[in-house]
Enzyme design. Structure first.
Site, PDB file in Angstrom:
ATOM      1  N   LYS A 107      76.653  68.691   5.750  1.00  0.00           N
ATOM      2  CA  LYS A 107      76.306  67.284   5.542  1.00  0.00           C
ATOM      3  C   LYS A 107      76.829  66.499   6.729  1.00  0.00           C
ATOM      4  O   LYS A 107      77.823  66.871   7.344  1.00  0.00           O
ATOM      5  CB  LYS A 107      76.952  66.744   4.268  1.00  0.00           C
ATOM      6  CG  LYS A 107      76.221  65.551   3.699  1.00  0.00           C
ATOM      7  CD  LYS A 107      74.995  66.005   2.946  1.00  0.00           C
ATOM      8  CE  LYS A 107      74.177  64.861   2.385  1.00  0.00           C
ATOM      9  NZ  LYS A 107      73.126  65.373   1.489  1.00  0.00           N
TER      10      LYS A 107
HETATM   11  P1  NAD Z   1      67.429  56.112   0.012  1.00  0.00           P
HETATM   12  O1  NAD Z   1      68.286  55.490   1.025  1.00  0.00           O
HETATM   13  O2  NAD Z   1      65.987  56.342   0.303  1.00  0.00           O
HETATM   14  O3  NAD Z   1      67.508  55.267  -1.356  1.00  0.00           O
HETATM   15  C1  NAD Z   1      68.723  54.931  -1.979  1.00  0.00           C
HETATM   16  C2  NAD Z   1      68.443  53.908  -3.070  1.00  0.00           C
HETATM   17  O4  NAD Z   1      69.662  53.623  -3.767  1.00  0.00           O
HETATM   18  C3  NAD Z   1      67.935  52.557  -2.538  1.00  0.00           C
HETATM   19  O5  NAD Z   1      66.959  52.036  -3.413  1.00  0.00           O
HETATM   20  C4  NAD Z   1      69.196  51.675  -2.571  1.00  0.00           C
HETATM   21  O6  NAD Z   1      68.879  50.291  -2.708  1.00  0.00           O
HETATM   22  C5  NAD Z   1      69.868  52.218  -3.818  1.00  0.00           C
HETATM   23  N1  NAD Z   1      71.300  51.943  -3.824  1.00  0.00           N
HETATM   24  C6  NAD Z   1      72.171  52.031  -2.789  1.00  0.00           C
HETATM   25  N2  NAD Z   1      73.400  51.654  -3.189  1.00  0.00           N
HETATM   26  C7  NAD Z   1      73.287  51.352  -4.512  1.00  0.00           C
HETATM   27  C8  NAD Z   1      74.203  50.905  -5.491  1.00  0.00           C
HETATM   28  N3  NAD Z   1      75.497  50.651  -5.183  1.00  0.00           N
HETATM   29  N4  NAD Z   1      73.743  50.722  -6.758  1.00  0.00           N
HETATM   30  C9  NAD Z   1      72.456  50.949  -7.055  1.00  0.00           C
HETATM   31  N5  NAD Z   1      71.530  51.359  -6.163  1.00  0.00           N
HETATM   32  C10 NAD Z   1      71.953  51.546  -4.920  1.00  0.00           C
HETATM   33  O7  NAD Z   1      68.157  57.498  -0.387  1.00  0.00           O
HETATM   34  P2  NAD Z   1      67.505  58.784  -1.032  1.00  0.00           P
HETATM   35  O8  NAD Z   1      67.143  59.726   0.056  1.00  0.00           O
HETATM   36  O9  NAD Z   1      66.509  58.383  -2.059  1.00  0.00           O
HETATM   37  O10 NAD Z   1      68.795  59.431  -1.745  1.00  0.00           O
HETATM   38  C11 NAD Z   1      69.227  59.032  -3.028  1.00  0.00           C
HETATM   39  C12 NAD Z   1      70.149  60.093  -3.610  1.00  0.00           C
HETATM   40  O11 NAD Z   1      69.432  61.339  -3.671  1.00  0.00           O
HETATM   41  C13 NAD Z   1      71.399  60.397  -2.786  1.00  0.00           C
HETATM   42  O12 NAD Z   1      72.441  60.753  -3.671  1.00  0.00           O
HETATM   43  C14 NAD Z   1      71.001  61.604  -1.973  1.00  0.00           C
HETATM   44  O13 NAD Z   1      72.112  62.380  -1.564  1.00  0.00           O
HETATM   45  C15 NAD Z   1      70.161  62.334  -2.986  1.00  0.00           C
HETATM   46  N6  NAD Z   1      69.214  63.310  -2.397  1.00  0.00           N
HETATM   47  C16 NAD Z   1      68.251  62.917  -1.525  1.00  0.00           C
HETATM   48  C17 NAD Z   1      67.360  63.861  -1.029  1.00  0.00           C
HETATM   49  C18 NAD Z   1      66.232  63.487  -0.122  1.00  0.00           C
HETATM   50  O14 NAD Z   1      65.390  64.363   0.143  1.00  0.00           O
HETATM   51  N7  NAD Z   1      66.127  62.277   0.361  1.00  0.00           N
HETATM   52  C19 NAD Z   1      67.470  65.195  -1.416  1.00  0.00           C
HETATM   53  C20 NAD Z   1      68.461  65.554  -2.325  1.00  0.00           C
HETATM   54  C21 NAD Z   1      69.328  64.588  -2.819  1.00  0.00           C
END
Ligand code: NAD
Length: 417
Positions: A107
């Site tokens: 990471k």
């Molecule tokens: P992103 O940046 O696209 O979206 C994050 C979302 O969370 C946004 O809508 C943001 O406004 C919201 N957010 C941020 N802080 C917040 C808070 N304090 N309270 C409520 N909402 C909040 O990120 P993503 O890629 O969608 O990732 C989201 C989660 O999924 C993370 O935990 C990430 O590790 C996990 N994840 C992502 C992927 C991927 O392919 N993108 C894969 C596996 C896991």
């Protein structure tokens, strides 16, 4: 009992220790798997639009690479810390092992607030960070991907930077790229598509029909917004959504396409017509059947677990539930599909993207989705079976499968020299 927020690394270690104990791993194996293999800290300057130079700190942590090259996302956030990176890298190791793809866990992240930075500043930050971690990353060694606040554009800048240093294009150094430069069909939706598959399977096991399910999703980024669309396509009624600005709800249902358009136009969901405004904390406690945290760690803690009303919790985010909250949820009969399984669709299609880049041979979207569906549904069934065999929950079932696979690879390779 620890109440509230927990250091994610302590949480990751506690989960690992329990699995190691159940598996009867040797003390030496436990000691190896508890530690990251490599932890790189970089401090670097970025010229801001004002002309002023600002220092930033970034990380790249590799947990275990015995099953294959390191793989894991890059996060831009003011919350990024070394312990967060260590936890997320360890979870990536288990995640790749749960779905049986040949990668180890890593990471990376930069401590910054991307929302206050211009596009040019973000480009300079991404390129300099890619340069700083280029001593670790590479198509055969460590392959980053998007995570919170990073996207296909950031991946493109990082791929271009690495390629400029090499003197030729190296698409396989990073995944989550746009199609034009070697990205894969289906990557953008992959994590959410995996969420859809495990939700469908878990609902089947609970004898619940998607058409009669009310769903609440926290986070409306890549994972949350596309999960909202795909779960509504499955027949579920989406009753609550949120982003960093807060939550919106309508117990009669929210039209996801309208929410997507509104969020694109306004930058967030605040003020979405036909919905009531609530806080992110209130959102998690809404009456619903399925709760999907898709934002960040430490959202469901001992403080609010007693008030969660969902029967099924799908961990689309990494580490959204603390161990003490989990105990409360289990006592209340809630089923949890753990993060290392629920959100593994992203890394699975990242693996497909890497394979296609290495072979310079690209697959059709149908092929990608078919293979993803196969891996996610097979992994869900394997985890459920392990949990049943060992009379434990799905998280421990996933850990028992994953940790055993990584321990086996580590054992077979032996201790060098
Ligand atoms: P992103 O940046 O696209 O979206 C994050 C979302 O969370 C946004 O809508 C943001 O406004 C919201 N957010 C941020 N802080 C917040 C808070 N304090 N309270 C409520 N909402 C909040 O990120 P993503 O890629 O969608 O990732 C989201 C989660 O999924 C993370 O935990 C990430 O590790 C996990 N994840 C992502 C992927 C991927 O392919 N993108 C894969 C596996 C896991």
């Amino acid at each position: 009992m620890v109440v509230g927020i927990m250091n994610p690394y302590e949480m990751a270690i506690a989960q690992f220790d329990e699995a190691a104990e159940r598996l009867g791993l040797s003390q030496a194996m436990r000691a190896i798997l508890r530690k990251s293999k490599r932890e790189l800290i970089v401090n670097f300057p970025v010229r801001m639009d004002s002309g002023e130079v600002q220092m930033f700190t970034g990380y790249r942590v590799q947990h275990n690479i015995n099953r294959g090259p390191a793989k894991g996302g890059i996060r831009f956030s003011s919350e990024v810390s070394l312990d967060e990176m260590r936890a997320l890298a360890m979870w990536m190791t288990w995640k790749c092992a749960v779905v049986g793809i040949p990668f180890g866990g890593a990471k990376g992240g930069v401590v910054c607030d991307p929302h206050t930075m211009s596009r040019n500043e973000l480009e300079r930050l991404s390129r300099r960070y890619a340069t700083e971690i280029s001593i670790l990353i590479g198509p055969n060694s460590d392959i980053p991907a998007p995570d919170m606040n990073t996207n296909p554009q950031v991946m493109s800048w990082m791929m271009d930077t690495y390629s400029m240093h090499m003197g030729y294009s190296v698409p396989a150094v990073i995944t989550g790229k746009p199609l034009a430069i070697g990205g894969s069909e289906g990557r953008l939706e992959a994590t959410a598509r995996g969420v859809q598959v495990v939700t469908r399977e878990a609902l089947k096991d609970l004898n619940m029909s998607p058409e009669r399910c009310a769903v609440v999703i926290q986070g409306f980024g890549n994972v949350g917004s596309i999960s909202a669309r795909l779960l509504s396509e499955l027949g579920c009624k989406i009753v609550g959504l949120s982003d960093i600005a807060g939550g919106v709800y309508n117990l009669n249902g929210i039209d996801v396409m309208t929410a997507l358009r509104y969020s694109r136009e306004h930058g967030n969901l605040h003020g979405l017509p036909n919905t009531e405004h609530i806080t992110n904390a209130e959102l998690l406690e809404l009456p619903c059947d399925v709760l999907v945290p898709a934002a960040l760690e430490n959202q469901i803690t001992a403080r609010n677990a007693g008030r969660i009303q969902a029967r099924l919790l799908i961990e689309a985010a990494n580490g959204p539930t603390t161990p003490d909250a989990e105990a409360i949820l289990y006592a209340r009969g809630v089923t949890i599909v753990p993060d290392i399984l629920a959100n593994a669709g992203g890394v699975t299609v990242s693996y497909f993207e890497w394979v296609q880049d290495l072979q310079r041979f690209f697959w059709e979207e149908d092929e990608i989705n078919r293979r993803l569906e196969l891996i996610m549904s097979r992994s869900y069934r394997a985890v459920r079976q392990k949990a049943e065999e060992q009379q434990t929950n799905l998280r421990m079932g996933a850990y028992l499968l994953a940790v055993a696979r990584v321990a086996e690879a580590t054992e077979i390779r032996g201790v060098y020299p």
